[in-house]
Design an enzyme around this catalytic site. Structure first.
Site, PDB file in Angstrom:
ATOM      1  N   GLU A  48      -7.418   4.288 -15.000  1.00 17.77           N
ATOM      2  CA  GLU A  48      -8.299   4.815 -15.487  1.00 17.77           C
ATOM      3  C   GLU A  48      -8.862   6.474 -14.923  1.00 17.77           C
ATOM      4  O   GLU A  48      -8.345   6.843 -13.615  1.00 17.77           O
ATOM      5  CB  GLU A  48      -9.216   3.588 -15.357  1.00 17.77           C
ATOM      6  CG  GLU A  48      -9.409   2.663 -15.203  1.00 17.77           C
ATOM      7  CD  GLU A  48     -10.252   1.736 -15.243  1.00 17.77           C
ATOM      8  OE1 GLU A  48     -11.506   2.240 -15.002  1.00 17.77           O
ATOM      9  OE2 GLU A  48     -10.338   0.339 -15.607  1.00 17.77           O
ATOM     10  N   SER A 100      -4.876   6.518  -7.391  1.00 12.84           N
ATOM     11  CA  SER A 100      -5.149   6.195  -5.688  1.00 12.84           C
ATOM     12  C   SER A 100      -5.656   5.248  -5.745  1.00 12.84           C
ATOM     13  O   SER A 100      -5.494   4.612  -4.526  1.00 12.84           O
ATOM     14  CB  SER A 100      -5.097   7.743  -5.319  1.00 12.84           C
ATOM     15  OG  SER A 100      -3.617   8.728  -5.050  1.00 12.84           O
ATOM     16  N   ASP A 151       4.586  -3.139  -4.561  1.00 10.11           N
ATOM     17  CA  ASP A 151       6.299  -3.349  -3.686  1.00 10.11           C
ATOM     18  C   ASP A 151       6.787  -3.807  -4.531  1.00 10.11           C
ATOM     19  O   ASP A 151       8.091  -3.014  -4.175  1.00 10.11           O
ATOM     20  CB  ASP A 151       5.090  -4.747  -3.072  1.00 10.11           C
ATOM     21  CG  ASP A 151       4.300  -3.744  -2.088  1.00 10.11           C
ATOM     22  OD1 ASP A 151       4.173  -2.849  -1.358  1.00 10.11           O
ATOM     23  OD2 ASP A 151       3.921  -4.779  -1.610  1.00 10.11           O
ATOM     24  N   GLY A 206      21.200  28.886 -11.501  1.00  7.18           N
ATOM     25  CA  GLY A 206      20.763  29.912 -11.950  1.00  7.18           C
ATOM     26  C   GLY A 206      20.021  30.612 -13.512  1.00  7.18           C
ATOM     27  O   GLY A 206      19.455  29.367 -13.294  1.00  7.18           O
ATOM     28  N   GLU A 239       3.720   5.528  -9.356  1.00  8.43           N
ATOM     29  CA  GLU A 239       3.352   4.512  -8.960  1.00  8.43           C
ATOM     30  C   GLU A 239       3.230   4.238  -7.171  1.00  8.43           C
ATOM     31  O   GLU A 239       3.187   3.713  -6.753  1.00  8.43           O
ATOM     32  CB  GLU A 239       4.789   3.784  -9.335  1.00  8.43           C
ATOM     33  CG  GLU A 239       4.150   3.009 -10.552  1.00  8.43           C
ATOM     34  CD  GLU A 239       5.720   1.992 -10.443  1.00  8.43           C
ATOM     35  OE1 GLU A 239       6.337   1.773  -9.880  1.00  8.43           O
ATOM     36  OE2 GLU A 239       6.287   2.332 -11.942  1.00  8.43           O
ATOM     37  N   THR A 297       1.413   7.879  -5.465  1.00  8.66           N
ATOM     38  CA  THR A 297       1.396   9.570  -5.199  1.00  8.66           C
ATOM     39  C   THR A 297       2.544   9.053  -3.306  1.00  8.66           C
ATOM     40  O   THR A 297       2.096   7.995  -2.364  1.00  8.66           O
ATOM     41  CB  THR A 297       0.518  10.232  -4.462  1.00  8.66           C
ATOM     42  OG1 THR A 297      -0.573   9.538  -3.643  1.00  8.66           O
ATOM     43  CG2 THR A 297      -0.061  10.444  -5.708  1.00  8.66           C
TER      44      THR A 297
HETATM   45  N1  COS Z   1       0.055  -6.971  -0.954  1.00  2.45           N
HETATM   46  C1  COS Z   1      -0.556  -8.012  -0.789  1.00  2.45           C
HETATM   47  N2  COS Z   1      -1.590  -7.616  -0.580  1.00  2.45           N
HETATM   48  C2  COS Z   1      -2.474  -6.462  -0.765  1.00  2.45           C
HETATM   49  C3  COS Z   1      -1.070  -5.194  -0.379  1.00  2.45           C
HETATM   50  C4  COS Z   1      -0.197  -5.610  -0.398  1.00  2.45           C
HETATM   51  N3  COS Z   1       1.271  -4.833  -0.383  1.00  2.45           N
HETATM   52  N4  COS Z   1      -1.788  -3.772  -0.372  1.00  2.45           N
HETATM   53  C5  COS Z   1      -3.335  -4.645  -0.082  1.00  2.45           C
HETATM   54  N5  COS Z   1      -3.541  -6.078   0.342  1.00  2.45           N
HETATM   55  C6  COS Z   1      -4.849  -6.651   0.480  1.00  2.45           C
HETATM   56  C7  COS Z   1      -5.339  -6.415   1.808  1.00  2.45           C
HETATM   57  O1  COS Z   1      -4.695  -6.918   2.731  1.00  2.45           O
HETATM   58  C8  COS Z   1      -6.387  -6.411   1.557  1.00  2.45           C
HETATM   59  O2  COS Z   1      -6.987  -8.040   1.892  1.00  2.45           O
HETATM   60  P1  COS Z   1      -9.045  -8.187   3.041  1.00  2.45           P
HETATM   61  O3  COS Z   1      -9.265  -7.851   1.301  1.00  2.45           O
HETATM   62  O4  COS Z   1      -8.071 -10.159   2.712  1.00  2.45           O
HETATM   63  O5  COS Z   1      -8.690  -7.623   3.490  1.00  2.45           O
HETATM   64  C9  COS Z   1      -7.165  -6.227  -0.103  1.00  2.45           C
HETATM   65  O6  COS Z   1      -5.883  -5.655  -0.520  1.00  2.45           O
HETATM   66  C10 COS Z   1      -7.352  -4.664   0.123  1.00  2.45           C
HETATM   67  O7  COS Z   1      -6.719  -3.889   0.515  1.00  2.45           O
HETATM   68  P2  COS Z   1      -7.086  -2.401   0.990  1.00  2.45           P
HETATM   69  O8  COS Z   1      -8.647  -2.396   2.024  1.00  2.45           O
HETATM   70  O9  COS Z   1      -5.667  -1.678   1.600  1.00  2.45           O
HETATM   71  O10 COS Z   1      -7.343  -1.460  -0.122  1.00  2.45           O
HETATM   72  P3  COS Z   1      -7.872  -0.377  -0.599  1.00  2.45           P
HETATM   73  O11 COS Z   1      -8.831   0.458  -1.637  1.00  2.45           O
HETATM   74  O12 COS Z   1      -8.298   0.707   0.640  1.00  2.45           O
HETATM   75  O13 COS Z   1      -6.166   0.339  -1.112  1.00  2.45           O
HETATM   76  C11 COS Z   1      -4.407   1.822  -1.746  1.00  2.45           C
HETATM   77  C12 COS Z   1      -5.031   0.291  -0.875  1.00  2.45           C
HETATM   78  C13 COS Z   1      -4.626   2.663  -1.722  1.00  2.45           C
HETATM   79  C14 COS Z   1      -2.637   1.275  -1.007  1.00  2.45           C
HETATM   80  C15 COS Z   1      -4.393   1.244  -2.665  1.00  2.45           C
HETATM   81  O14 COS Z   1      -5.109   1.667  -3.197  1.00  2.45           O
HETATM   82  C16 COS Z   1      -2.470   1.714  -3.755  1.00  2.45           C
HETATM   83  O15 COS Z   1      -1.833   1.274  -2.901  1.00  2.45           O
HETATM   84  N6  COS Z   1      -3.140   2.695  -4.181  1.00  2.45           N
HETATM   85  C17 COS Z   1      -1.782   3.576  -4.976  1.00  2.45           C
HETATM   86  C18 COS Z   1      -2.332   2.392  -6.233  1.00  2.45           C
HETATM   87  C19 COS Z   1      -1.155   3.484  -7.734  1.00  2.45           C
HETATM   88  O16 COS Z   1      -0.101   2.863  -7.199  1.00  2.45           O
HETATM   89  N7  COS Z   1      -1.467   3.928  -8.782  1.00  2.45           N
HETATM   90  C20 COS Z   1      -0.869   4.922  -9.205  1.00  2.45           C
HETATM   91  C21 COS Z   1      -0.876   3.923 -10.806  1.00  2.45           C
HETATM   92  S1  COS Z   1      -0.446   2.558 -11.055  1.00  2.45           S
HETATM   93  S2  COS Z   1       1.289   2.749 -11.871  1.00  2.45           S
END
Ligand code: COS
Length: 383
Positions: A126, A131, A239, A339, A363, A365
């Site tokens: 959105e 991120s 993932d 070139g 997906e 950065t």
């Molecule tokens: N698999 C399973 N669970 C996961 C996970 C994963 N890969 N990554 C995080 N979680 C879980 C955590 O364990 C946590 O669980 P609890 O609440 O039980 O502790 C919960 O999700 C929140 O995780 P976290 O606190 O790490 O979340 P954040 O908000 O800090 O965000 C990132 C983590 C930055 C890694 C995430 O927001 C992200 O991947 N951002 C990028 C998104 C993206 O790819 N955007 C592009 C557009 S999509 S095409």
């Protein structure tokens, strides 16, 4: 290099190679120029039984895994990352249903995606949530036996072209990430419409569009997984899908290397083909080393993910970062080898360089991937 593929895997490569050489390469420049969605090519991929590579056989798919998908995507990306992205986005849209959907949702939607009859898309981003994936503001409220969605999703790949959208919305905003839930929205649902279509630097054959939900009503049964489980489903989906982005980088780098070597053998300066100059040879050698190293890492990560689906975050992020950084570097160097000609649209390498940039951004950065890897290392060394 020999990666010891099975006969079935070799067959996937050959079918994808043929579609790439006969269908994708001849029309990639035109689709890029016209910013046109590659519907015919996606249909041909469906007819070749590759649309459901990663979907279980019981839902009409091939029953393969991440590695099988990677093998096909590599070939498509060698031809055109815009077209390959349009294909890959179906997987991104399907994974929430595969990973968390009810049997009813799986039985209904997965065969349609596996046959190539319907296209899928994934709606997370959105205006204020990129991120920071948990910062979404789209809401879903239960009203009787229907959910009512309101909000706008932005930059959605396959937006306007897909029929099946996996959408994340806040059902319990006060719970933060734990208050987000995923739903299936169909293109014909009341209150669902398309907004602005983006004009992009690269991957211009892929559609990138806004989705608008204005009192959009969907049946209660379209909830994916459980209420509040949306954020975890999104993380797991990413993932699974990031090795797909990584391999787009490998295929793209290979395509650029092929163009650069062929050109360097033909282009004569100072009375010799430029490939005979060490300066050019070293550029090409580095491009070849980096492309092969990226391929080896992506293949290893994909095989690891298929064998250990519960420990995939680090492998997935590592290959995404490495291979997409390689793609940017190799395509830039391909332009350098060609070139002035490389800078012109008469040759495909300028498009390849434009296409490479998004791989380091979408997906997640490459900076976010490094955060994920860092956090996983932190956890591992605490054990
Ligand atoms: N698999 C399973 N669970 C996961 C996970 C994963 N890969 N990554 C995080 N979680 C879980 C955590 O364990 C946590 O669980 P609890 O609440 O039980 O502790 C919960 O999700 C929140 O995780 P976290 O606190 O790490 O979340 P954040 O908000 O800090 O965000 C990132 C983590 C930055 C890694 C995430 O927001 C992200 O991947 N951002 C990028 C998104 C993206 O790819 N955007 C592009 C557009 S999509 S095409």
């Amino acid at each position: 290099m020999d990666y010891f593929l099975t006969e079935e895997q070799q067959m996937i490569v050959e079918v994808a190679q043929q579609i790439t050489d006969e269908k994708i390469i001849p029309c990639r420049a035109e689709l890029d120029e016209k910013e046109e969605f590659p519907r015919d090519i996606l249909d041909q991929i469906g007819q070749a039984d590759l649309a459901g590579l990663y979907i279980d056989e019981e839902y009409g798919g091939y029953g393969g895994g991440c590695f099988d998908m990677v093998l096909a995507l590599e070939q498509f990306a060698r031809g055109c990352v815009g077209i390959a992205t349009s294909f890959a986005a179906n997987g991104l849209g399907a994974y929430p249903i595969i990973l968390s959907g009810s049997e009813e949702l799986k039985n209904h939607y997965l065969p349609l995606i596996a046959s190539g009859e319907k296209y899928a898309a994934f709606a997370l981003t959105e205006a204020n949530a990129g991120s920071d994936a948990s910062g979404i503001q789209t809401t879903a409220v239960l009203d009787g036996d229907e959910w009512v969605l309101n909000g706008t999703k932005q930059w959605i790949t396959n937006g306007g072209e897909a029929n099946i959208y996996s959408v994340i919305a806040m059902t319990d905003p006060h719970k933060g990430a734990r208050g987000a839930t995923m739903f299936v929205v169909e293109d014909s649902d009341p209150g669902f419409s398309y907004g602005h279509k983006e004009k992009k630097l690269g991957i211009r054959a892929s559609s990138t569009r806004e989705l608008i939900f204005k009192d959009c009503r969907i049946p209660a049964g379209r909830l994916i997984g459980r209420r509040g489980g949306g954020f975890i489903t999104v993380m797991k989906t990413l993932d699974h899908s990031r090795p797909g982005i990584a391999i787009l980088g490998v295929g793209l780098a290979q395509g650029a290397l092929d163009e650069a070597v062929v050109y360097a053998k033909q282009r004569v300066q100072f009375g010799k083909p430029i490939i005979s100059f060490q300066a050019v040879q070293h550029l090409l050698a580095d491009m070849a080393i980096e492309t092969e190293a990226a391929r080896a890492l992506v293949y290893a990560a994909a095989r690891h993910i298929d064998a250990h689906p519960k420990q995939m975050s680090k492998a997935s992020s590592m290959c995404k970062v490495f291979a997409t950084d390689v793609a940017m570097k190799v395509t830039t160097n391909a332009v350098q080898v060609l070139g002035g000609y490389g800078y012109m649209r008469d040759y495909p390498v300028e498009k390849m360089m434009r296409d490479a940039k998004i791989l380091q951004i979408y997906e997640g950065t490459n900076q976010i991937q490094r955060n994920v890897i860092g956090q996983e290392l932190n956890k591992e060394y605490n054990r």
